[in-house]
Design a protein around this motif. Structure first.
Motif, PDB file in Angstrom:
ATOM      1  N   SER A 116      -1.733 -21.996   2.503  1.00 29.19           N
ATOM      2  CA  SER A 116      -2.495 -20.743   2.508  1.00 29.19           C
ATOM      3  C   SER A 116      -3.065 -20.459   3.903  1.00 29.19           C
ATOM      4  CB  SER A 116      -3.638 -20.824   1.498  1.00 29.19           C
ATOM      5  OG  SER A 116      -3.132 -21.061   0.195  1.00 29.19           O
ATOM      6  N   PRO A 117      -3.273 -19.184   4.226  1.00 22.84           N
ATOM      7  CA  PRO A 117      -3.937 -18.836   5.501  1.00 22.84           C
ATOM      8  C   PRO A 117      -5.310 -19.481   5.579  1.00 22.84           C
ATOM      9  CG  PRO A 117      -2.957 -16.891   4.490  1.00 22.84           C
ATOM     10  CD  PRO A 117      -2.867 -17.993   3.473  1.00 22.84           C
ATOM     11  N   ASN A 118      -5.724 -19.804   6.794  1.00 25.47           N
ATOM     12  CA  ASN A 118      -7.039 -20.413   6.975  1.00 25.47           C
ATOM     13  C   ASN A 118      -7.678 -19.880   8.246  1.00 25.47           C
ATOM     14  OD1 ASN A 118      -5.791 -21.872   9.120  1.00 25.47           O
ATOM     15  ND2 ASN A 118      -5.139 -23.463   7.673  1.00 25.47           N
ATOM     16  N   ALA A 119      -8.796 -20.472   8.643  1.00 23.54           N
ATOM     17  CA  ALA A 119      -9.527 -19.986   9.808  1.00 23.54           C
ATOM     18  C   ALA A 119      -8.743 -20.190  11.103  1.00 23.54           C
ATOM     19  CB  ALA A 119     -10.882 -20.702   9.902  1.00 23.54           C
ATOM     20  N   ARG A 120      -7.804 -21.133  11.093  1.00 22.14           N
ATOM     21  CA  ARG A 120      -7.013 -21.390  12.300  1.00 22.14           C
ATOM     22  C   ARG A 120      -5.769 -20.522  12.355  1.00 22.14           C
ATOM     23  NH1 ARG A 120      -4.892 -27.348  14.424  1.00 22.14           N
ATOM     24  NH2 ARG A 120      -4.180 -26.631  16.475  1.00 22.14           N
ATOM     25  N   TYR A 121      -5.094 -20.365  11.222  1.00 19.54           N
ATOM     26  CA  TYR A 121      -3.902 -19.513  11.142  1.00 19.54           C
ATOM     27  C   TYR A 121      -4.142 -18.462  10.063  1.00 19.54           C
ATOM     28  CZ  TYR A 121      -1.707 -23.215  13.878  1.00 19.54           C
ATOM     29  OH  TYR A 121      -1.415 -24.122  14.856  1.00 19.54           O
ATOM     30  N   SER A 122      -4.736 -17.346  10.464  1.00 17.15           N
ATOM     31  CA  SER A 122      -5.142 -16.326   9.495  1.00 17.15           C
ATOM     32  C   SER A 122      -3.953 -15.641   8.835  1.00 17.15           C
ATOM     33  CB  SER A 122      -6.023 -15.273  10.180  1.00 17.15           C
ATOM     34  OG  SER A 122      -5.316 -14.636  11.232  1.00 17.15           O
ATOM     35  N   TYR A 123      -2.784 -15.677   9.487  1.00 19.54           N
ATOM     36  CA  TYR A 123      -1.569 -15.109   8.902  1.00 19.54           C
ATOM     37  C   TYR A 123      -0.811 -16.138   8.063  1.00 19.54           C
ATOM     38  CZ  TYR A 123      -1.073 -10.387  10.797  1.00 19.54           C
ATOM     39  OH  TYR A 123      -1.211  -9.042  11.042  1.00 19.54           O
ATOM     40  N   GLY A 124      -1.298 -17.356   8.038  1.00 18.05           N
ATOM     41  CA  GLY A 124      -0.580 -18.403   7.330  1.00 18.05           C
ATOM     42  C   GLY A 124       0.362 -19.147   8.264  1.00 18.05           C
ATOM     43  N   TYR A 125       1.295 -19.895   7.687  1.00 20.27           N
ATOM     44  CA  TYR A 125       2.158 -20.795   8.457  1.00 20.27           C
ATOM     45  C   TYR A 125       3.626 -20.358   8.490  1.00 20.27           C
ATOM     46  CZ  TYR A 125      -1.728 -24.117   8.494  1.00 20.27           C
ATOM     47  OH  TYR A 125      -2.942 -24.732   8.697  1.00 20.27           O
ATOM     48  N   LYS A 126       3.893 -19.129   8.052  1.00 19.98           N
ATOM     49  CA  LYS A 126       5.284 -18.689   7.933  1.00 19.98           C
ATOM     50  C   LYS A 126       6.044 -18.754   9.261  1.00 19.98           C
ATOM     51  CE  LYS A 126       4.633 -15.639   3.956  1.00 19.98           C
ATOM     52  NZ  LYS A 126       5.496 -16.451   3.072  1.00 19.98           N
ATOM     53  N   ARG A 127       5.360 -18.444  10.354  1.00 16.81           N
ATOM     54  CA  ARG A 127       6.053 -18.385  11.641  1.00 16.81           C
ATOM     55  C   ARG A 127       6.457 -19.761  12.159  1.00 16.81           C
ATOM     56  NH1 ARG A 127       4.961 -13.604  15.782  1.00 16.81           N
ATOM     57  NH2 ARG A 127       5.873 -12.584  13.962  1.00 16.81           N
ATOM     58  N   PHE A 128       5.949 -20.830  11.549  1.00 20.09           N
ATOM     59  CA  PHE A 128       6.359 -22.174  11.957  1.00 20.09           C
ATOM     60  C   PHE A 128       7.861 -22.377  11.724  1.00 20.09           C
ATOM     61  CE2 PHE A 128       1.942 -23.005  12.197  1.00 20.09           C
ATOM     62  CZ  PHE A 128       1.780 -24.165  12.952  1.00 20.09           C
ATOM     63  N   ALA A 129       8.445 -21.603  10.809  1.00 25.68           N
ATOM     64  CA  ALA A 129       9.882 -21.728  10.548  1.00 25.68           C
ATOM     65  C   ALA A 129      10.701 -21.420  11.796  1.00 25.68           C
ATOM     66  CB  ALA A 129      10.288 -20.797   9.413  1.00 25.68           C
ATOM     67  N   LEU A 130      10.144 -20.613  12.709  1.00 25.53           N
ATOM     68  CA  LEU A 130      10.872 -20.271  13.935  1.00 25.53           C
ATOM     69  C   LEU A 130      11.044 -21.484  14.841  1.00 25.53           C
ATOM     70  CD1 LEU A 130       9.175 -16.860  14.789  1.00 25.53           C
ATOM     71  CD2 LEU A 130      11.263 -17.261  13.494  1.00 25.53           C
ATOM     72  N   LEU A 131      10.116 -22.434  14.761  1.00 25.03           N
ATOM     73  CA  LEU A 131      10.235 -23.633  15.589  1.00 25.03           C
ATOM     74  C   LEU A 131      11.503 -24.404  15.233  1.00 25.03           C
ATOM     75  CD1 LEU A 131       6.546 -24.945  15.561  1.00 25.03           C
ATOM     76  CD2 LEU A 131       7.731 -23.734  17.401  1.00 25.03           C
ATOM     77  N   GLY A 132      11.779 -24.489  13.936  1.00 26.95           N
ATOM     78  CA  GLY A 132      13.001 -25.168  13.503  1.00 26.95           C
ATOM     79  C   GLY A 132      14.236 -24.493  14.047  1.00 26.95           C
TER      80      GLY A 132
END
Length: 297
Positions: free
Chosen positions: A72-88
């Motif tokens: 879920s989105p949090n104070a550090r990543y307000s948009y959530g973690y979806k963009r981490f998929a781009l690292l892969g």
């Protein structure tokens, strides 16, 4: 409702299992290919081993980042973690780009100076490749999720590649044409590079917050302006978090006389329109005609 929840949970569980099976099969066969490629002296098999290694990295990262993206989105990543998929995608592309260049250089040298290849060993590896990748295709081809469909297509590409190796190895059993092996290797590597460049372009478009290619920006603007009660639309932005989850924001100008009910009607109409245009989340800001807009930089 309970039945729907259980069905969804079961599908998600099966989806993860199917991708895990595809990953394990791909990784196992990559190891077999590396050993077989050196034993048969086939640069075509080594190039396909590189392709399969890239697939294994991609599957492992996709599995990991898929789990991470569900946080879920949090104070550090307000948009959530979806963009981490781009690292892969970036890591996988870097591995494949570097490896493909090395394989092409080696293949060109072998085209100039052909080396003997063990065609019979290539034949058995090709048969094994068709079988193992075929099992992965059958396991994932009926998946409803995007990840499963992509994995299934990836495995199908591998099956077709091994069918090509199979044909070449059969030809070389009867005709001594060792140059066919590096030629096939160049073909496989160029095919991999084409897909890498295409995926990199899509990845960079997401990172640069470009308008998703399935979204018609001007069409959306025109349709928004045709909603009853809308005077103008500006600061319309459309981008994607991970190439699948598209979001948008906009300023809608309404008459000074518009009341709360008018604003709610316009907002719901705008969100329905954007949902039909492959946009999952929309943020609407209203302005009165005589209100001075603070432009977005």
């Amino acid at each position: 409702m309970a039945h729907t929840h259980n069905h969804t949970h079961e599908h998600a569980h099966n989806s993860g299992n199917n991708i895990a099976v595809a990953f394990l099969l791909n990784l196992l066969f990559t190891i077999i290919e590396l050993v077989g490629g050196f034993l048969t002296n086939s640069v075509a098999i080594l190039s396909d081993a590189l392709h399969d290694f890239g697939d294994s990295v991609s599957l492992a990262l996709a599995w990991y980042f898929d789990r991470l993206a569900k946080h879920s989105p949090n104070a550090r990543y307000s948009y959530g973690y979806k963009r981490f998929a781009l690292l892969g995608a970036l890591i996988n592309a870097t591995v494949l780009l570097c490896g493909s260049v090395v394989i092409i250089v080696e293949s060109v040298q072998r085209i100039v100076e052909p080396q003997p290849v063990q065609a019979q060993g290539m034949l058995w590896l090709a048969v094994l490749g068709v079988i193992i990748n075929g099992i992965a295709v059958l396991r994932t081809r009926k998946g409803a999720g995007v990840n499963e469909r992509v994995v299934s297509l990836h495995m199908l590409e591998d099956v077709l590649g091994w069918l090509a190796v199979l044909v070449v190895s059969v030809v070389m059993l009867f005709v001594d044409v060792p140059v066919l092996d590096p030629i096939l290797s160049v073909g496989v590597s160029l095919f991999v590079l084409y897909n890498v460049v295409r995926n990199l372009w899509l990845t960079f478009n997401v990172m640069l917050q470009g308008v998703p290619r399935e979204v018609d920006y001007e069409h959306i603007r025109r349709c928004l302006q045709q909603i009853e009660g809308v005077c103008d639309v500006h600061d319309l932005h459309v981008w994607s978090l991970d190439s699948e989850y598209n979001v948008s924001s906009m300023h809608i100008v309404v008459p000074d006389s518009a009341d709360w009910n008018d604003l709610q009607r316009i907002k719901q109409a705008a969100k329905r329109l954007l949902a039909d245009e492959h946009i999952a989340h929309t943020t609407v800001e209203f302005e009165r005609q005589n209100e001075e807009c603070q432009p977005c930089n």
